[in-house]
Design an enzyme around this catalytic site. Structure first.
Site, PDB file in Angstrom:
ATOM      1  N   SER A  15       0.835  -1.215   0.000  1.00  0.00           N
ATOM      2  CA  SER A  15       0.000   0.000   0.000  1.00  0.00           C
ATOM      3  C   SER A  15       0.864   1.257   0.000  1.00  0.00           C
ATOM      4  CB  SER A  15      -0.902   0.017   1.239  1.00  0.00           C
ATOM      5  OG  SER A  15      -1.539   1.285   1.320  1.00  0.00           O
ATOM      6  N   THR A  62      -9.036  -1.115   2.454  1.00  0.00           N
ATOM      7  CA  THR A  62      -8.823  -1.576   1.079  1.00  0.00           C
ATOM      8  C   THR A  62      -9.208  -3.048   0.969  1.00  0.00           C
ATOM      9  OG1 THR A  62      -7.298  -1.543  -0.786  1.00  0.00           O
ATOM     10  CG2 THR A  62      -6.315  -1.967   1.376  1.00  0.00           C
ATOM     11  N   LYS A  66     -13.691  -3.738   1.828  1.00  0.00           N
ATOM     12  CA  LYS A  66     -14.494  -2.534   1.545  1.00  0.00           C
ATOM     13  C   LYS A  66     -16.001  -2.726   1.741  1.00  0.00           C
ATOM     14  CE  LYS A  66     -11.353  -0.184  -1.588  1.00  0.00           C
ATOM     15  NZ  LYS A  66     -11.217   0.612  -2.800  1.00  0.00           N
ATOM     16  N   ASP A 102     -13.442   6.823  -3.504  1.00  0.00           N
ATOM     17  CA  ASP A 102     -12.875   6.247  -4.739  1.00  0.00           C
ATOM     18  C   ASP A 102     -13.485   6.886  -5.993  1.00  0.00           C
ATOM     19  OD1 ASP A 102     -11.116   4.456  -3.531  1.00  0.00           O
ATOM     20  OD2 ASP A 102     -12.634   2.881  -3.387  1.00  0.00           O
ATOM     21  N   GLY A 238      -3.561   4.799 -13.074  1.00  0.00           N
ATOM     22  CA  GLY A 238      -4.399   4.932 -11.881  1.00  0.00           C
ATOM     23  C   GLY A 238      -3.789   5.731 -10.738  1.00  0.00           C
TER      24      GLY A 238
END
Ligand code: ATR
Length: 279
Positions: A15, A62, A66, A102, A238
């Protein structure tokens, strides 16, 4: 008083959230620490209790938690409710508030390049959790959303959700068809390309006006993005979505404006360090 934040997931060692948030605290002199916890699915309930008991002010969530975290929260923001998923939790007066940044993070990451959303056509490849958040946020901006998935029924189910929310959406098979010439924004939301593999179909013939995004950021250019670039399209990976979901989470927790540049720079530096370490 020092505040504590974290990210929980499984696996979690890769992460980038800790470096991004820590750089933000440093840039603005915020007295806070950001931790990273690997939480196995069977330990999620105790992990949530533990974070609350330890006085954490909030945390990011994450994969794969979620959706599963929802029963352990007190309230959800409209964004989390709509997406059916939580990526940010805030503890406020003992209440656990679930939020989702998100979708807005994705919207913000393409805003400048797309130059307006209303009435334009977005084509999404994939109909999983990532696609859902992005599709709902784009539909909310007034885009027409066309969702393509290997299992068509999953795309159709997502279309129903979007329509229920008042958006315009259609579903189709995972294939290059007439939409290639009309698409304004093409988003690759599946995991295909993470390990260098090619996408199941070619985007040859795509409109040069299209902005093409792959939500994968490592590798920084998937085979899919590479092909789109060769077709003359503008492309984004991304990283922007990752940055802006973090920026919005920061602002949800701490208020004010997050230091976007410092957070973005930290992400890029960390990715570069990782790349150098693999050689
Ligand atoms: P996430 O929450 O990250 O989106 P997910 O819910 O498991 O993950 O969804 C993965 C998506 O990638 C799905 O749309 C999946 O397609 P199916 O629903 O048809 O399985 C898609 N996907 C994964 N591997 C794929 C592949 N090799 N080819 C095409 N689509 C693929």
């Amino acid at each position: 008083m020092e505040k504590h934040y974290a990210v929980i997931g499984h696996p979690i060692e890769h992460s980038l959230s800790p470096v991004m948030h820590k750089a933000g605290y440093e840039a603005l002199g915020v007295n806070a620490k950001y931790h990273r916890f690997d939480v196995e699915p069977r330990h999620l309930p105790e992990a949530v209790e533990g974070l609350c008991a330890l006085g954490f002010s909030g945390w990011n969530v994450t994969l794969p938690h979620k959706e599963h975290i929802i029963p352990f929260l007190n309230t959800l923001t409209p964004q989390a409710k709509r997406a059916g998923a939580v990526n940010t939790v805030k503890i406020q007066e003992g209440q656990r508030i679930g939020h989702n940044t998100d979708g807005v993070g994705f919207v913000r990451s393409v805003e400048k390049e797309l130059n307006g959303f209303k009435g334009k056509l977005a084509v999404l490849l994939g109909a999983g959790g990532a696609s859902k958040g992005i599709a709902l946020a784009l539909a909310e901006q007034g885009m027409k959303v066309h969702i393509l998935n290997r299992k068509l029924e999953k795309a159709e189910a997502l279309v129903e959700v979007i329509q229920r929310e008042g958006g315009t959406a259609t579903a189709g098979a995972l294939a290059p068809e007439g939409w290639l010439e009309e698409v304004d924004l093409l988003v690759q939301t599946t995991s295909v390309g993470l390990h260098g593999e090619s996408f199941p179909f070619s985007v040859q013939g795509i409109s040069e006006q299209a902005l093409v995004v792959d939500i994968i950021f490592n590798p920084s250019e998937t085979a899919f993005l590479h092909e789109a670039k060769q077709q003359g399209c503008r492309t984004l990976n991304g990283l922007g979505m990752l940055l802006y979901q973090g920026v919005y989470a920061w602002e949800f927790w701490l208020g004010g404006q997050a230091p976007v540049e410092a957070m973005g720079q930290a992400l890029q530096d960390q990715l570069l360090r990782r790349m150098l370490n693999t050689f």
